[in-house]
Design a protein around this motif. Sequence first.
Motif, PDB file in Angstrom:
ATOM      1  N   GLY A 309       0.009   0.132  -5.889  1.00 46.58           N
ATOM      2  CA  GLY A 309       0.940   0.209  -7.008  1.00 46.58           C
ATOM      3  C   GLY A 309       0.495   1.084  -8.152  1.00 46.58           C
ATOM      4  O   GLY A 309       1.315   1.475  -8.991  1.00 46.58           O
ATOM      5  N   ASP A 310      -0.810   1.417  -8.217  1.00 50.52           N
ATOM      6  CA  ASP A 310      -1.293   2.273  -9.301  1.00 50.52           C
ATOM      7  C   ASP A 310      -1.402   3.729  -8.878  1.00 50.52           C
ATOM      8  O   ASP A 310      -1.954   4.541  -9.618  1.00 50.52           O
ATOM      9  CB  ASP A 310      -2.647   1.761  -9.822  1.00 50.52           C
ATOM     10  N   ARG A 311      -0.888   4.087  -7.683  1.00 46.71           N
ATOM     11  CA  ARG A 311      -0.910   5.483  -7.239  1.00 46.71           C
ATOM     12  C   ARG A 311       0.503   6.053  -7.300  1.00 46.71           C
ATOM     13  O   ARG A 311       1.168   6.299  -6.309  1.00 46.71           O
ATOM     14  CB  ARG A 311      -1.445   5.580  -5.810  1.00 46.71           C
ATOM     15  N   ILE A 333       9.015   1.767   1.630  1.00 42.70           N
ATOM     16  CA  ILE A 333       7.705   1.794   0.972  1.00 42.70           C
ATOM     17  C   ILE A 333       7.397   0.396   0.450  1.00 42.70           C
ATOM     18  O   ILE A 333       8.278  -0.293  -0.074  1.00 42.70           O
ATOM     19  CB  ILE A 333       7.699   2.788  -0.214  1.00 42.70           C
ATOM     20  N   VAL A 334       6.144  -0.038   0.607  1.00 42.28           N
ATOM     21  CA  VAL A 334       5.694  -1.294   0.016  1.00 42.28           C
ATOM     22  C   VAL A 334       4.625  -0.963  -1.029  1.00 42.28           C
ATOM     23  O   VAL A 334       3.552  -0.459  -0.674  1.00 42.28           O
ATOM     24  CB  VAL A 334       5.117  -2.260   1.068  1.00 42.28           C
ATOM     25  N   LEU A 335       4.928  -1.207  -2.291  1.00 35.62           N
ATOM     26  CA  LEU A 335       3.936  -1.066  -3.357  1.00 35.62           C
ATOM     27  C   LEU A 335       3.137  -2.366  -3.424  1.00 35.62           C
ATOM     28  O   LEU A 335       3.714  -3.436  -3.614  1.00 35.62           O
ATOM     29  CB  LEU A 335       4.633  -0.816  -4.697  1.00 35.62           C
ATOM     30  N   ASN A 336       1.866  -2.270  -3.249  1.00 34.53           N
ATOM     31  CA  ASN A 336       1.051  -3.490  -3.234  1.00 34.53           C
ATOM     32  C   ASN A 336       0.096  -3.544  -4.421  1.00 34.53           C
ATOM     33  O   ASN A 336      -0.107  -2.560  -5.132  1.00 34.53           O
ATOM     34  CB  ASN A 336       0.256  -3.582  -1.929  1.00 34.53           C
ATOM     35  N   GLY A 337      -0.493  -4.697  -4.621  1.00 37.33           N
ATOM     36  CA  GLY A 337      -1.476  -4.882  -5.691  1.00 37.33           C
ATOM     37  C   GLY A 337      -0.912  -5.563  -6.913  1.00 37.33           C
ATOM     38  O   GLY A 337      -1.673  -5.935  -7.822  1.00 37.33           O
ATOM     39  N   PHE A 339       0.835  -4.231  -9.308  1.00 39.97           N
ATOM     40  CA  PHE A 339       0.865  -3.374 -10.499  1.00 39.97           C
ATOM     41  C   PHE A 339       2.308  -3.013 -10.848  1.00 39.97           C
ATOM     42  O   PHE A 339       3.107  -2.692  -9.972  1.00 39.97           O
ATOM     43  CB  PHE A 339       0.077  -2.079 -10.258  1.00 39.97           C
ATOM     44  N   ASP A 340       2.631  -3.034 -12.128  1.00 42.25           N
ATOM     45  CA  ASP A 340       3.950  -2.599 -12.576  1.00 42.25           C
ATOM     46  C   ASP A 340       3.954  -1.089 -12.763  1.00 42.25           C
ATOM     47  O   ASP A 340       2.982  -0.498 -13.270  1.00 42.25           O
ATOM     48  CB  ASP A 340       4.320  -3.269 -13.907  1.00 42.25           C
ATOM     49  N   LEU A 341       5.047  -0.457 -12.358  1.00 46.61           N
ATOM     50  CA  LEU A 341       5.163   0.983 -12.530  1.00 46.61           C
ATOM     51  C   LEU A 341       5.437   1.322 -13.986  1.00 46.61           C
ATOM     52  O   LEU A 341       6.135   0.587 -14.690  1.00 46.61           O
ATOM     53  CB  LEU A 341       6.304   1.533 -11.658  1.00 46.61           C
ATOM     54  N   LEU A 359       9.664  -1.690  -1.957  1.00 41.42           N
ATOM     55  CA  LEU A 359       9.350  -3.103  -2.147  1.00 41.42           C
ATOM     56  C   LEU A 359       8.121  -3.248  -3.034  1.00 41.42           C
ATOM     57  O   LEU A 359       7.250  -2.379  -3.065  1.00 41.42           O
ATOM     58  CB  LEU A 359       9.097  -3.779  -0.792  1.00 41.42           C
ATOM     59  N   TRP A 360       8.040  -4.371  -3.735  1.00 42.75           N
ATOM     60  CA  TRP A 360       6.907  -4.650  -4.625  1.00 42.75           C
ATOM     61  C   TRP A 360       6.260  -5.945  -4.194  1.00 42.75           C
ATOM     62  O   TRP A 360       6.909  -6.988  -4.079  1.00 42.75           O
ATOM     63  CB  TRP A 360       7.409  -4.752  -6.062  1.00 42.75           C
ATOM     64  N   SER A 361       4.951  -5.898  -3.902  1.00 43.59           N
ATOM     65  CA  SER A 361       4.225  -7.068  -3.427  1.00 43.59           C
ATOM     66  C   SER A 361       2.947  -7.261  -4.216  1.00 43.59           C
ATOM     67  O   SER A 361       2.320  -6.283  -4.651  1.00 43.59           O
ATOM     68  CB  SER A 361       3.891  -6.915  -1.937  1.00 43.59           C
TER      69      SER A 361
END
Length: 749
Positions: A309-311, A333-337, A339-341, A359-361
């Motif tokens: 999520g931080d990339r 796409i799955v954003l993991n970690g 982290f908020d964009l 997706l955000w996980s």
Amino acid sequence: MIVALAGGVRPRALYRFRGPVTNHGAEPRPPCLLGGGGPTVARVSTRIYITSAEGHTGKSSIALGVLDTLSHELGRVGVFRPVARSTSEPDYVLELLLSHDSVDLPYDDCIGVTYDDVHADPDAALATIVGRFAAVERQCDAVVIVGSDYTDVGSPTELSFNARIAANLGAPVLLVLGGRTSDGQRPRSGADMRQVAELTTTELRSEHAGLLAVIANRAEPGHLDEVVAGIGDALAASPEGLVPVWAIPEDRVLVSPTLRSVMQATGARLLRGDEALLDREAVGVVVAAMSMENVLPRLTEGAVVVVPGDRSDVLVATVLAHASDTFPSLAGIVLNGGFDLAPQVVRLIGGLGSPLPILWSELGTYDTALTITQTRGRLAADSSRKTDLALSLFERHVDGEELLRLLQVSPSKVVTPLMFEYQLLDRARSSRKHIVLPEGDDDRILRAASSLLQRGVAKLTLLGNEASVRARGAELGLDLTDAAVLDPTDHELQVKFATEYAALRAHKGITMDMAMDTVTDVSYFGTMMVRLGLADGMVSGAKHTTAHTIRPSFEVIKTLPDVGVVSSVFLMALADRVLVYGDCAVIPDPTAEQLADIAISSAQTAEQFGIEPRIAMLSYSTGTSGSGADVEKVRQATALVRERRPDLLVEGPIQYDAAADPTVAAAKMPDSEVAGRATVFIFPDLNTGNNTYKAVQRSAGAVAIGPILQGLRKPINDLSRGALVSDIVNTVAITAIQAGTAATEGASL
């Protein structure tokens, strides 16, 4: 000598019984298994028990294929699940099979017992299964029984209990063997398959279950012959004799989870993107925990990309790559970690307008990737692509006719809507005509095209910008590889079509410049393809009006010789037969001559679809009982039909009840060959026809297939703007059949 063939256009039975095959294989087990004396199960319908030796063999797709095959010949097909995980949580296999159009049974009636019941008292559970199955069987011509899923007890014990159930139900076993190891990681060799077959058939034999056939499912695509030979070697040594063996290859799409399943498994939420695309299968995983330039070469078609999520740089690059024609189309796409964009990144991605689901996980990279890889794909009721693919694989690799022969299935004397729809697809498949679909920018058209191509019903051309059409198809997870895509602005075709159109319409003052502009309209472009033989027929109207769809055909296709008007019919598939209604869509107030044309065209359409034409010319009076201009018009039209086609059975004027009901017909027209037995109903005007077909459709639960245009030299058919995917599939099949008939009769322009 035993011949083993796994490939070929039409699958053949590979190993045959040495002796005769009874309708249900093994006799029911002695009553002692139930804990005491009692009657054996009465034989009422065809039964087949589908079981496997382990989990994850794709047994559900085999059950779906068997169910679909039986539904082509029988009117009432049921399903039964002897052992379910529980009664409180839905069984997805049972839900899948109950969603098939041929099945009309309550969910709760189709479950025998749970695993807990079996653990508590196996014999009592077996008695309950037998009793509940009998209740289902009484309602059906055939029952597909699906064994348990190997999620509870050890395989040998579970297979043994499934065999006991099959024997007590008097149902022959269709044994499904996994072509891959139970973890799905390694394909099995012929020697592996021989060993598995020896162990499982011995277990079935020990419980006196009769073996009908064997299917090796999820086999390595390049080694089907080897797999079949290995199983055949095991069966050759068995005392029962030889049975058919078929092999179905592994397909990545069938075993891949949908993005929605990935979202649920990882506890993620949809951050942005098109929710409809969550049903696309994720056929691979790419972990993008590296720099952007190293991630891009690793992207693969249909993959889900795990991005920290931080990339944000990698995230933006991945979204741009998906939108580009030079990179694969991704599932999501799955954003993991957790982290908020950053707000500016959210705004940037929003400005790109990409429908790609993001997706955000909160999971870390390792846990996210591991969870995704451990998420198994399921053939569920809401997965139309997987359903089409599963049925296509079954049809190509399992000999359905041989399976029906082994079960001694006799075709039903009635024709249900589902049976008729299958007959349409089967007839269209036999000729593989080329149909153009002008509305390539409509998702329903793309889904129907994918289904038609999977089932081999017709060759297809979609109109639209090729990059856009294929990109949208990929986003929806559809396989449109075999579809041609043409752009209506293609200059070479535009000039060719405009030249022909200008020549045809010169008498109407159409110039070349005017024609160049006209033929870029998708309806005109598609019609010109049919006119010039680049397609055999056209289906349109999902996004356009009826007038927009059929006006070009009036101008350039023209009517058949001896046909004065273009008209329409609906094929009304009732519970037990198919009727023809015309005209319900085109001519508002036909003259007597036009009514005669409609009747003759409708009779020819009926014959095209295997319906013996007995024509009822409808009016508000029967025979000579009424008078007036409207009745006289119908009387005159009836006389014209008899004069022009003395070979046709026609009656009129006649009221609907006298045409359809034998009891009423006996009182009003006892000597008529049509009254009470009519199959073709000709309405006096569009108002009556349109309202009647809709009333019958709603009140009688009939399936209305159409409108089907008739009278044209080449087939052009219109869709309702509310058309479902199944409506589009049926209309394309009908158009292909019409094209085949026109070719046989030598119709030309």
